[in-house]
Design an enzyme around this catalytic site. Structure first.
Site, PDB file in Angstrom:
ATOM      1  N   GLY A  97     -13.115  -3.550   0.011  1.00 29.40           N
ATOM      2  CA  GLY A  97     -14.488  -3.101   0.221  1.00 29.40           C
ATOM      3  C   GLY A  97     -14.911  -2.022  -0.766  1.00 29.40           C
TER       4      GLY A  97
ATOM      5  NE  ARG B 296      -4.121  -1.835   1.898  1.00 25.19           N
ATOM      6  CZ  ARG B 296      -4.905  -2.361   2.829  1.00 25.19           C
ATOM      7  NH1 ARG B 296      -4.670  -2.119   4.099  1.00 25.19           N
ATOM      8  NH2 ARG B 296      -5.928  -3.109   2.491  1.00 25.19           N
TER       9      ARG B 296
ATOM     10  N   GLY C 118     -10.157  -8.852  -1.584  1.00 19.26           N
ATOM     11  CA  GLY C 118      -9.018  -9.369  -0.830  1.00 19.26           C
ATOM     12  C   GLY C 118      -8.573 -10.777  -1.192  1.00 19.26           C
TER      13      GLY C 118
ATOM     14  CE  LYS D 242     -22.382 -16.459   5.627  1.00 19.53           C
ATOM     15  NZ  LYS D 242     -22.544 -15.619   6.812  1.00 19.53           N
TER      16      LYS D 242
HETATM   17  P1  AMP Z   1     -16.171 -13.924   0.427  1.00 19.00           P
HETATM   18  O1  AMP Z   1     -15.568 -13.180   1.572  1.00 19.00           O
HETATM   19  O2  AMP Z   1     -17.672 -13.889   0.406  1.00 19.00           O
HETATM   20  O3  AMP Z   1     -15.544 -13.554  -0.896  1.00 19.00           O
HETATM   21  O4  AMP Z   1     -15.850 -15.443   0.686  1.00 19.00           O
HETATM   22  C1  AMP Z   1     -14.559 -15.919   0.812  1.00 19.00           C
HETATM   23  C2  AMP Z   1     -14.584 -17.208   1.557  1.00 19.00           C
HETATM   24  O5  AMP Z   1     -15.384 -18.144   0.896  1.00 19.00           O
HETATM   25  C3  AMP Z   1     -13.236 -17.845   1.699  1.00 19.00           C
HETATM   26  O6  AMP Z   1     -12.852 -17.796   3.042  1.00 19.00           O
HETATM   27  C4  AMP Z   1     -13.470 -19.266   1.231  1.00 19.00           C
HETATM   28  O7  AMP Z   1     -12.865 -20.229   2.071  1.00 19.00           O
HETATM   29  C5  AMP Z   1     -14.954 -19.415   1.298  1.00 19.00           C
HETATM   30  N1  AMP Z   1     -15.449 -20.480   0.435  1.00 19.00           N
HETATM   31  C6  AMP Z   1     -15.256 -20.610  -0.880  1.00 19.00           C
HETATM   32  N2  AMP Z   1     -15.801 -21.769  -1.309  1.00 19.00           N
HETATM   33  C7  AMP Z   1     -16.354 -22.388  -0.246  1.00 19.00           C
HETATM   34  C8  AMP Z   1     -17.050 -23.618  -0.044  1.00 19.00           C
HETATM   35  N3  AMP Z   1     -17.288 -24.439  -1.059  1.00 19.00           N
HETATM   36  N4  AMP Z   1     -17.465 -23.921   1.193  1.00 19.00           N
HETATM   37  C9  AMP Z   1     -17.205 -23.074   2.216  1.00 19.00           C
HETATM   38  N5  AMP Z   1     -16.564 -21.911   2.101  1.00 19.00           N
HETATM   39  C10 AMP Z   1     -16.140 -21.566   0.875  1.00 19.00           C
END
Ligand code: AMP
Length: 416
Positions: A397, A35, A374, A218
């Protein structure tokens, strides 16, 4: 709004908001200076054009003055990278004299802005059982003192540069409010310009086909991005933990995979919207599943909509990666956000690492590729592909909110 390239900095003091929020170890050593390096072109430009610099940033999330989160720990590195000494104001509100005495080519770094609650404009130290009236009064008090805080910062300089994309989604004193004190002398730094240009190249005038790869855990946290991007893209690849919510909503069997039952309607709505818009939607079709959420657990391959009881989907299978590859290698513009598997576990990182590699290949073939967020940035960097994609966003973000179509306060304040 001015342009950093044409602005006449000679004899002027520029106050520059940067994002020097770097990780420090126990000995207060910087463990990743990315950064800081990202802001150097802007800082050097001001100095080379005969200006003086007042640099301001936050570091971490202090609740007040904190030895641990003092920006004094980074002075040496900034000096090395700028090749010039850096003076330090150990209170960002008491730098009048230091600022006034700055000569062209000199640099002053202000102490962590967030030592003051006024930077974020949020009250601190409220009792847990504070009444609504007390909360309101505390908020009004901070807002009132925030004016003085911003005025003080603005009084140090003749012009304002915002080069902190990482905090552009926050309407803080130094990222947004200060801009109005420089109606004719405010501008973006090179980093901000680069980020805005990269996103505009994807959403504004992309070469098509345009494909978005959206991963992550999610649906609920990615719905904003997915819905907004469906108005722009030709193809969308959805991977990661969210896939199982879609598959179950569509009647599939997902074993013990991650699922958000309250998002079934949302998931079906996304599929409908994609169809209505003629966007081709691709989900991870086949996955590695495990019977234990552990790196060393047994893994089997199964369709993402037919996962046995007791097993959970963890990563895209090699066949699924091949399908992604085909779509991506035929795309002219690609945007990637979010891992397509539990990439923190090396045995389930292949899908995510493969996306990084495919993006590097697509870039070499002439595609414009933008990586934001990230985890995806960490994956391309770890794989050594950060230089092999077109643009790696520095703002997690902020990038997400921009991609959701939200006007970022830090950008708006400069433009209006
Ligand atoms: P996000 O912050 O929403 O971009 O999600 C990132 C997180 O999603 C990471 O920590 C991954 O480990 C998790 N992730 C990706 N694929 C899976 C999966 N199949 N089951 C559980 N967690 C997942």
């Amino acid at each position: 709004m001015q342009n950093i390239n044409n602005y006449d900095f000679a004899g002027k003091r520029a106050i520059v908001r940067v994002d020097f929020n770097v990780p420090l170890n126990e000995a207060f050593e910087i463990t990743d200076d990315t950064r800081i390096r990202a802001a150097i072109p802007t800082l050097k430009k001001v100095l080379a054009s005969g200006g003086a610099l007042i640099i301001m940033s936050h570091l971490g999330r202090p609740k007040g003055p904190s030895e641990k989160l003092s920006l004094k720990h980074i002075i040496k590195r900034v000096e090395e990278l700028l090749g010039t000494p850096v003076k330090f104001a150990d209170d960002c509100q008491k730098a009048d004299e230091l600022a006034a005495n700055l000569k062209p080519g000199e640099v002053l770094l202000l102490e962590n802005l967030r030592f003051y609650a006024e930077e974020e404009g949020k009250p601190r130290g409220l009792a847990e059982d504070a009444t609504d009236d007390e909360k309101k009064a505390a908020k009004a008090a901070v807002k009132e003192s925030q004016k003085k805080f911003v005025e003080k910062l603005a009084s140090y300089a003749d012009c304002y540069i915002n080069d902190a994309f990482g905090t552009a989604h926050r309407a803080h004193a130094s990222t947004a409010l200060i801009a109005k004190y420089f109606p004719n002398d405010k501008m973006f730094g090179y980093l901000m310009e680069g980020e805005i240009k990269a996103i505009d190249q994807v959403l504004g005038h992309p070469e098509r086909p345009l494909t978005a790869v959206i991963g992550g855990a999610k649906v609920s946290s990615k719905i904003g991005i997915i819905e907004h991007l469906l108005d722009f893209v030709d193809n969308m690849i959805i991977g990661g933990g969210m896939v199982y919510t879609f598959k179950k909503a569509q009647g599939g069997t997902i074993g013990d995979s991650l699922v958000e039952e309250d998002q079934f309607d949302v998931a079906l709505r996304i599929v409908e919207k994609a169809n209505a818009k003629g966007v081709k939607l691709y989900f991870t079709s086949e996955v590695y599943a495990t019977n234990d959420f552990d790196n060393n657990s047994e893994k089997i391959i199964c369709p993402s909509n037919a996962i046995p009881d007791g097993w959970q989907g963890m990563d895209a299978s090699p066949a699924a990666v091949e399908q992604f590859r085909e779509v991506l290698m035929n795309s002219k513009t690609i945007l990637w956000n979010g891992p397509v598997g539990v990439f923190e576990m090396p045995n389930f990182a292949n899908g995510t690492n493969s996306i990084a590699k495919i993006l590097a290949e697509a870039t070499e073939k002439g595609a414009f590729t933008l990586v934001g967020g990230g985890d995806s940035v960490a994956a391309v960097t770890k794989m050594g592909f950060a230089d092999k994609v077109s643009y790696v966003s520095t703002g997690g973000g902020a990038m997400l909110e921009y991609l959701e179509g939200i006007e970022l306060p830090g950008i708006k304040a400069i433009r209006e």
